[in-house]
Design an enzyme around this catalytic site. Sequence first.
Site, PDB file in Angstrom:
ATOM      1  N   LYS A   4      57.445-107.424 -27.928  1.00  0.00           N
ATOM      2  CA  LYS A   4      56.206-107.217 -27.165  1.00  0.00           C
ATOM      3  C   LYS A   4      55.868-108.561 -26.773  1.00  0.00           C
ATOM      4  O   LYS A   4      55.784-109.643 -27.451  1.00  0.00           O
ATOM      5  CB  LYS A   4      55.333-106.766 -27.889  1.00  0.00           C
TER       6      LYS A   4
ATOM      7  N   ASP B  19      51.570-100.397 -33.904  1.00  0.00           N
ATOM      8  CA  ASP B  19      51.914-101.833 -34.262  1.00  0.00           C
ATOM      9  C   ASP B  19      51.532-101.709 -35.921  1.00  0.00           C
ATOM     10  O   ASP B  19      50.820-100.706 -36.329  1.00  0.00           O
ATOM     11  CB  ASP B  19      50.954-102.993 -33.670  1.00  0.00           C
TER      12      ASP B  19
ATOM     13  N   ASP C  18      50.916-104.938 -38.080  1.00  0.00           N
ATOM     14  CA  ASP C  18      49.807-105.883 -38.981  1.00  0.00           C
ATOM     15  C   ASP C  18      48.554-105.746 -37.892  1.00  0.00           C
ATOM     16  O   ASP C  18      48.862-105.722 -36.800  1.00  0.00           O
ATOM     17  CB  ASP C  18      50.284-107.523 -38.762  1.00  0.00           C
TER      18      ASP C  18
ATOM     19  N   ASP D 281      46.558-103.868 -31.906  1.00  0.00           N
ATOM     20  CA  ASP D 281      45.323-104.611 -32.349  1.00  0.00           C
ATOM     21  C   ASP D 281      45.510-106.034 -31.360  1.00  0.00           C
ATOM     22  O   ASP D 281      44.293-106.620 -31.242  1.00  0.00           O
ATOM     23  CB  ASP D 281      45.098-105.240 -33.792  1.00  0.00           C
TER      24      ASP D 281
END
Length: 259
Positions: free
Chosen positions: A184, A13, A15, A209
């Site tokens: 996602k 990912d 961010d 995250d």
Amino acid sequence: MAERKPIESWLTDMDGVLIHEGVPIPGADAFIRKLRDTGKPFLVLTNNSIYTARDLHARLARMGLDVPVENIWTSALATSQFLDDQRPGGTAYVIGEAGLTTALHDIGYVLTDHDPDYVVLGETRTYSFEALTKAIRLINGGARFICTNPDETGPSTEGPLPATGSVAALITKATGKDPYFAGKPNPLMMRTGLNAIGAHSETSAMIGDRMDTDVLAGLEAGMETFLVLTGVTTPADIDRYPFRPSTIVDSIADLVDRI
């Protein structure tokens, strides 16, 4: 439990893993550099559909992260590939930014508000009441409802912003129609991404995250999963979920030596 095969390909990912509010997370540059030096297939993924891969390449480069355009995979690209597979050369009414409209143009879609095959909802900072009303009427008239991603909020320096998932809920409430989410945690986004780099799930890893999107998507796609604690999910959040990541680390810096 069967032992997993060595990791040959990496998906991560963006961010909360590589950057946070426009600033690289320590270790991100070393991680990307080692991936490129070793020649291992990799993708940087984002559910954000606002920007094109070329836009994101330039933004990351300004932060010192050299990620080639072909190594960036967005929910807009996953959505366009899904639509191209489902109904090639179709039509769509789109609420979104250049990342989404460019991806749809690139597959030969015609963007129209006249009897479209699909209403496609993506991320934008300027959702308008007029556009949402038109989307609702088109869906009620028979257009199929597609969303780039289910994220309910997005980050900003001032705090959370309503995102695609929240706006989709408004449209669903008004139409009674649930959208198909391409991004996602739909494993579709992971599998199309893996296909794009010629990778296989049993020898790939997903770094994220967020438990509810990144880890879940990697898990459902059959990949090894790594949760970093530099973004949304905190250690206290993890046990709230009925599934767990393969490994929990403090940050992307802890994974450089795993490549």
